[in-house]
Design an enzyme around this catalytic site. Sequence first.
Site: not given
Length: 459
Positions: A230, A264
């Site tokens: 990720e 993010c």
Amino acid sequence: MMSVLTATDPARGTVVQEVPAATPQEITATIDRAQSAFDSWRTTSFEERAEVLRAVAGHMRDHVDELALLMTEEMGKPITEARGEVNKAAWAAEHYAEHAQAYLADEVIASDATSSYVQYLPLGPILGVLPWNAPFWLAFRFCAPTLMAGNTCVMKHDPHVPGCAKAIADVFDAVGAPAGIFQTLFAQTPDVEQAIRDPRIRAVSFTGSERGGSAVASIAASEIKPAVLELGGSDPCIVLADADLVEAADIVTLSRIVNAGQSCIAAKRIIVERSVHDEFVGLLAERLGRLVVGDPREESTQVGPIARADLRENLHRQVTETVAAGATCVLGGELPDGDGWFYPVTLLTGVTPGMAACREETFGPVAVVMAADDAEQALALANDTPYGLAAAVWTSAERGEAMARDIAAGQVAVNGIVKTDPRLPSGGIKRSGYGRELGAHGIREFVNAQQVWVGPKQA
């Protein structure tokens, strides 16, 4: 000379924690314990595993204030957000305690066998390599499904949050969890390679930068080990003319400034249809301008500091380069005086593809607005990025759902904030990574999907 992991309070610039870094021998010993624990943990029932996870969640909820303060001290998360993160981490543990058995139930598949099915079996010790920006949530996003699947966890946390890392391991000890099922590895970043290459580590979960993910994935691949990555994102948020502009402005503001924008999945590129561009920028500027930047220990603070001096310097470079390239700075954009690594809430308009704040991931309270002539151009701008983590669309629900199919991202929110939820899978495509975390998809990443064929063969 002994190496140490050092945490520095980003609001004050003072050292708050120092922990000795693990030696190569200590790394091996940690994995020894993880393997020994796996030999018995893998045979436990789902209910036995759930009992441990529920106890861990309960302990965190009972000690939320002291655990939250560690995040505030080590990486600058405002205390109100930090409490929310501890509770969300507990929720992840509770969710998998409740649902893991159903997620991993045997799947019967008809064939020429008398009986044929797939069963999901644990792999062994799993290594989690995690970043600093959500120390508790990301730890439990990794460990809750991994443990409930019957694996053991070795967590190598970011070297700048050693106090958080130690506290998470201490929670497992405090509730009497079986020794070795969850351990913190206080390793320096270059020493992670030793852990990945250890034959007893069966897979790797990495959350962090594109550069770090590339290095971890390369090492794991060379050892023929699976990995979930990720990585970063330059997440688009499309606002079309038929959107509820007031609600969109409220949510976009929140999405951009949670954790001082160090997320993010924050809204990074706000792409607004030209016919409502000026109106929306006005609404956004009003909301961003009201935000309180300050000491993250204060209940009134909405935006804390940037986590490190080097990160703030890079953020300011992105802003100044973007303005120099022709963008307009509506708010912020100036480095403040004083202690700590604070950065003002900043709003840039007139941003176009190729400018630094559009081309690169911005990790801080910097809202970037781009104009699009229509929905078609907005989609093209949204997809004009090497990343593909998450996206948002503000329009009618029906139109937003249709557009989601054309957005190159692993997660799309229509008329809402992009967030992670234990019930729903999340992850990216392109340079934002691969694999999925959370939900049923996440718990199936680190298992052996074993096919079982039972005879005799049927006609």
